[in-house]
Design a protein around this motif. Sequence first.
Motif, PDB file in Angstrom:
ATOM      1  N   LEU A   1       2.319   7.626   6.839  1.00  0.00           N
ATOM      2  CA  LEU A   1       2.181   7.390   5.379  1.00  0.00           C
ATOM      3  C   LEU A   1       3.341   7.944   4.522  1.00  0.00           C
ATOM      4  O   LEU A   1       3.702   7.149   3.626  1.00  0.00           O
TER       5      LEU A   1
ATOM      6  N   PHE B   1       6.086   5.481   5.188  1.00  0.00           N
ATOM      7  CA  PHE B   1       5.517   4.053   4.644  1.00  0.00           C
ATOM      8  C   PHE B   1       6.004   4.048   2.958  1.00  0.00           C
ATOM      9  O   PHE B   1       6.275   3.041   2.402  1.00  0.00           O
TER      10      PHE B   1
ATOM     11  N   TRP C   1       7.350  -0.322   4.343  1.00  0.00           N
ATOM     12  CA  TRP C   1       6.679  -0.503   5.778  1.00  0.00           C
ATOM     13  C   TRP C   1       7.693  -1.189   6.599  1.00  0.00           C
ATOM     14  O   TRP C   1       7.883  -0.421   7.652  1.00  0.00           O
TER      15      TRP C   1
ATOM     16  N   LYS D   1       2.551   0.082  15.543  1.00  0.00           N
ATOM     17  CA  LYS D   1       2.764   0.312  14.176  1.00  0.00           C
ATOM     18  C   LYS D   1       1.600  -0.473  13.333  1.00  0.00           C
ATOM     19  O   LYS D   1       1.171   0.213  12.432  1.00  0.00           O
TER      20      LYS D   1
ATOM     21  N   THR E   1      -0.998   1.392  10.965  1.00  0.00           N
ATOM     22  CA  THR E   1      -1.241   1.239   9.336  1.00  0.00           C
ATOM     23  C   THR E   1      -2.870   0.712   9.333  1.00  0.00           C
ATOM     24  O   THR E   1      -3.217   0.982   8.236  1.00  0.00           O
TER      25      THR E   1
ATOM     26  N   VAL F   1      -1.862   3.189   0.119  1.00  0.00           N
ATOM     27  CA  VAL F   1      -2.130   2.395   1.531  1.00  0.00           C
ATOM     28  C   VAL F   1      -2.345   1.084   1.160  1.00  0.00           C
ATOM     29  O   VAL F   1      -1.842   0.228   2.045  1.00  0.00           O
TER      30      VAL F   1
ATOM     31  N   LEU G   1       0.819  -0.565   0.851  1.00  0.00           N
ATOM     32  CA  LEU G   1       1.641  -0.964   1.994  1.00  0.00           C
ATOM     33  C   LEU G   1       1.147  -1.792   3.039  1.00  0.00           C
ATOM     34  O   LEU G   1       1.747  -2.772   3.562  1.00  0.00           O
ATOM     35  N   VAL G   2      -0.340  -1.713   3.217  1.00  0.00           N
ATOM     36  CA  VAL G   2      -1.055  -2.745   3.716  1.00  0.00           C
ATOM     37  C   VAL G   2      -0.498  -4.240   3.365  1.00  0.00           C
ATOM     38  O   VAL G   2      -0.286  -5.195   4.051  1.00  0.00           O
TER      39      VAL G   2
ATOM     40  N   ALA H   1       2.961  -5.049   4.348  1.00  0.00           N
ATOM     41  CA  ALA H   1       3.167  -5.390   5.661  1.00  0.00           C
ATOM     42  C   ALA H   1       2.585  -6.669   6.245  1.00  0.00           C
ATOM     43  O   ALA H   1       2.828  -7.495   7.045  1.00  0.00           O
TER      44      ALA H   1
ATOM     45  N   LEU I   1      -2.200  -7.558  10.135  1.00  0.00           N
ATOM     46  CA  LEU I   1      -2.473  -6.794   8.983  1.00  0.00           C
ATOM     47  C   LEU I   1      -2.658  -7.784   7.701  1.00  0.00           C
ATOM     48  O   LEU I   1      -3.446  -7.202   6.838  1.00  0.00           O
TER      49      LEU I   1
END
Length: 208
Positions: free
Chosen positions: A31, A34, A39, A65, A69, A117, A120-121, A124, A131
């Motif tokens: 985390l 990222f 990411w 990875k 995630t 989070v 970043l998801v 990604a 994801l």
Amino acid sequence: MSAEPDRRRYDSLRRATQARETRAEIARAALRLFVSRGWAATTVRDVAREAGVSVPTVYAAYGNKAGLTRALADAADLSAGASRMLEELEASAATPERQLAAMAAYDRRLFERAGDVIALVREAARTEPELATAYHDGRGRGDETRVLVFSSWPDGVLRRGLDVRSAVDVYAAMCNIDVYTTLTTERGWSPGRVERWWGEALARQLLD
């Protein structure tokens, strides 16, 4: 009397505890990277180095990875207290106004504790189909909750001209990570102020 048998008795518990601690340290390291690097720019080798473990240890713990995630996303969802929201939605005194406030409070907790989070998801998801599915599944779970709540209301509660699906769309347009980030980061609002505004604005927009 030797303490060795007692020590051996707890070996499996010790190993399980150490494994959980290692997984948690890998997740914290990932985390940090990222968020600071992005990411796409972070590799599994980077995560391993940051966590102080080997690359195979990262793969053994999370697969890859994308798996790492996704685990972060699942933990973020739990951190917001979905069970608390459910209790508030099902309470005998839960009027539509209070139910809207409960959902807004959950979103505030989610974005306050795990906005990084979620961001970043979403980043990604542009290149990782797994994801992208996780991100859309998360959004879909939120929509399902709102459909259930809005469908439980008697006729005449929703504003005239709004059906359940349209009400879900209005909610999604107002209570999302982008609005939260704009208000807290750019406009200096506190998370509590955002939550209060959401509850009041949702009631005005959705209830007759």
